[in-house]
Design an enzyme around this catalytic site. Structure first.
Site, short mmCIF file in Angstrom:
data_model
loop_
_atom_site.label_atom_id
_atom_site.label_comp_id
_atom_site.label_asym_id
_atom_site.label_seq_id
_atom_site.Cartn_x
_atom_site.Cartn_y
_atom_site.Cartn_z
CE1 TYR A 137 34.02 48.67 49.78
CE2 TYR A 137 32.21 47.12 49.87
CZ TYR A 137 32.73 48.31 49.45
OH TYR A 137 31.95 49.16 48.69
CE LYS A 192 44.95 60.95 48.81
NZ LYS A 192 45.15 62.29 48.17
CG ASP A 224 43.55 63.12 45.17
OD1 ASP A 224 43.94 64.10 45.80
OD2 ASP A 224 44.31 62.21 44.76
CG ASP A 248 32.00 50.93 45.64
OD1 ASP A 248 31.57 51.73 46.49
OD2 ASP A 248 31.27 50.35 44.81
CG ASP A 252 29.34 53.49 40.86
OD1 ASP A 252 29.61 52.34 40.45
OD2 ASP A 252 28.44 53.73 41.67
C1 IPM Z 1 29.15 47.50 43.82
C2 IPM Z 1 28.14 47.84 44.88
C3 IPM Z 1 28.45 46.96 46.07
C4 IPM Z 1 29.71 47.47 46.74
C5 IPM Z 1 27.33 46.84 47.07
C6 IPM Z 1 26.04 46.42 46.36
C7 IPM Z 1 27.71 45.80 48.09
O1 IPM Z 1 28.22 49.21 45.18
O2 IPM Z 1 29.22 46.29 43.52
O3 IPM Z 1 29.81 48.40 43.30
O4 IPM Z 1 29.66 48.34 47.61
O5 IPM Z 1 30.75 46.95 46.33
MN MN Z 2 29.51 50.38 43.92
#
Ligand code: IPM
Ligand code: MN
Length: 360
Positions: A137, A192, A224, A248, A252
């Site tokens: 990022y 990695k 992975d 990130d 999830d």
């Molecule tokens: C997260 C989201 C953010 C990211 C976006 C909303 C900027 O996916 O906070 O996980 O990519 O970090």
């Molecule tokens: Mn995210």
């Protein structure tokens, strides 16, 4: 002394889940101990004003004790390069306030069923600490786009960035009770390192930091491979530390194993600031229908109370945080009011009322 909380409702379901959370926090702490001030920001504000993060909002965040955010982002509201405007609100706050640790608890709570068969509340209980200010990022907005033929972004890791997020992770592990599987305090470095020099550096610097924590086991997993382990042996994990983009992605996946983003809280922490928000998005398709689940934001509000309690040695706030978490879990465990993302039809407002009742 009241804590100054800046709130940014944002877009989509942001206002409803944020306002629901503010009601619960007021009930938990009493309206005299948290002073909420609402400020603008996000894609909707950008459409009205041309600014995703107004200067007064940023200044208020700088001066705040904590920031509580709903959600940001609207489909189709993008910059010329195609990146989303709404996401820019989060990223600007992360970079400008230097919120280097994105703390994402992955905890199976009562009343929520894991899609992984056979796991009970308490058996999946770890935290993903995502480095939040560099990695892939870092070069956002600074990449190369050449003649519609080529585009690049750069993966950046620094010694300072790795040291501070890894030290944070070891300290966090020390404050916990160890992995459910064996009770061991453990920090798993996710990278990695076998392929890229940047991740080999991430692993090397993390290992240096680990030497200062002989009481906490260091563990390594490639990005992975860890996706398999998070499904096959989730109880093995205590704290996982990862570079920004990997964090990130795996956060999830982790959220999905404990009920989804609708119950996924987050705390984005720097030396002097904290931003608290559900890890979900703005879900514009269900905005304004009172069907969004406020759980992720309410649990993020509890994380905010915990963080404030620790920074200010405020034991009352710690008890208030526990009351919020217990009330949310109690309502969920009763099973009458189940939000849509958990397979039910509970409205945001009625779930909120039930949490308020459970707290009284
Ligand atoms: C997260 C989201 C953010 C990211 C976006 C909303 C900027 O996916 O906070 O996980 O990519 O970090
Ligand atoms: Mn995210």
């Amino acid at each position: 002394m009241a804590y100054k909380i800046v709130t940014i409702d944002g877009d989509g379901i942001g206002p409803e889940v944020n306002q629901a959370t503010i009601r619960v926090l007021r009930e938990a702490c009493g309206s005299d101990r948290l002073e909420f001030s609402a400020f603008d920001g996000g894609a909707g504000h950008y459409l009205r004003s041309g600014e995703v993060l107004p200067a007064d909002t940023l200044q208020a965040c700088r001066d705040s004790d904590a920031i509580l955010h709903g959600a940001a982002g609207l489909p189709g509201v993008v910059y010329p390069d195609g990146t989303e405007v709404g996401n820019d609100l989060h990223l600007r706050l992360r970079f400008k306030l230097d919120l280097f640790a994105n703390v994402r608890p992955i905890r199976l709570i009562k009343g929520v069923t894991s899609p992984l068969t056979g796991w009970q509340p308490g058996q999946i209980d770890y935290v993903i600490v995502r480095e939040n200010t560099e990695g892939l990022y870092a070069s956002r907005g600074g990449g190369v786009r050449l003649r519609d033929e080529l585009a690049t972004d750069t993966l950046v890791v620094t010694r300072r960035g790795i040291e501070r997020v890894t030290r944070f992770s070891f300290e966090l592990s020390r404050s916990r009770r160890g992995a459910p599987r064996d009770g061991k305090r453990r920090v798993t470095v996710c990278d990695k390192a076998n392929i890229l020099n940047t991740y080999a550096f991430f692993r090397a610097v993390s290992t240096e930091v680990a030497a200062g924590y002989p009481d906490v086991e260091i563990d390594y997993a490639y990005a992975d491979a860890i996706t398999v382990h998070m499904i096959k042996k989730p109880d093995f994990y205590d704290v996982i530390v990862a570079e920004n983009m990997f964090g990130d992605i795996i956060s999830d996946l982790g959220a999905a194993t404990v009920g989804g983003l609708g119950v996924a809280s987050s705390a984005e922490l720097g030396e002097n600031h904290g931003l608290f928000q559900g890890a979900h998005g703005s879900a514009p398709d269900i905005a304004g229908q009172d069907v969004a689940s406020p759980i992720a934001t309410m649990l993020s509000g509890a994380l905010m109370l915990r963080w404030l309690a620790e920074r200010h040695q405020d034991k009352r706030l710690l008890a208030d945080a526990t009351r919020v978490e217990t009330a949310v879990e109690t309502v969920l465990a009763q099973g009458q009011l189940v939000p849509a993302d958990q397979g039910g039809s509970a409205r945001c407002s009625e779930f909120t009322e039930a949490v308020l009742r459970a707290m009284r």
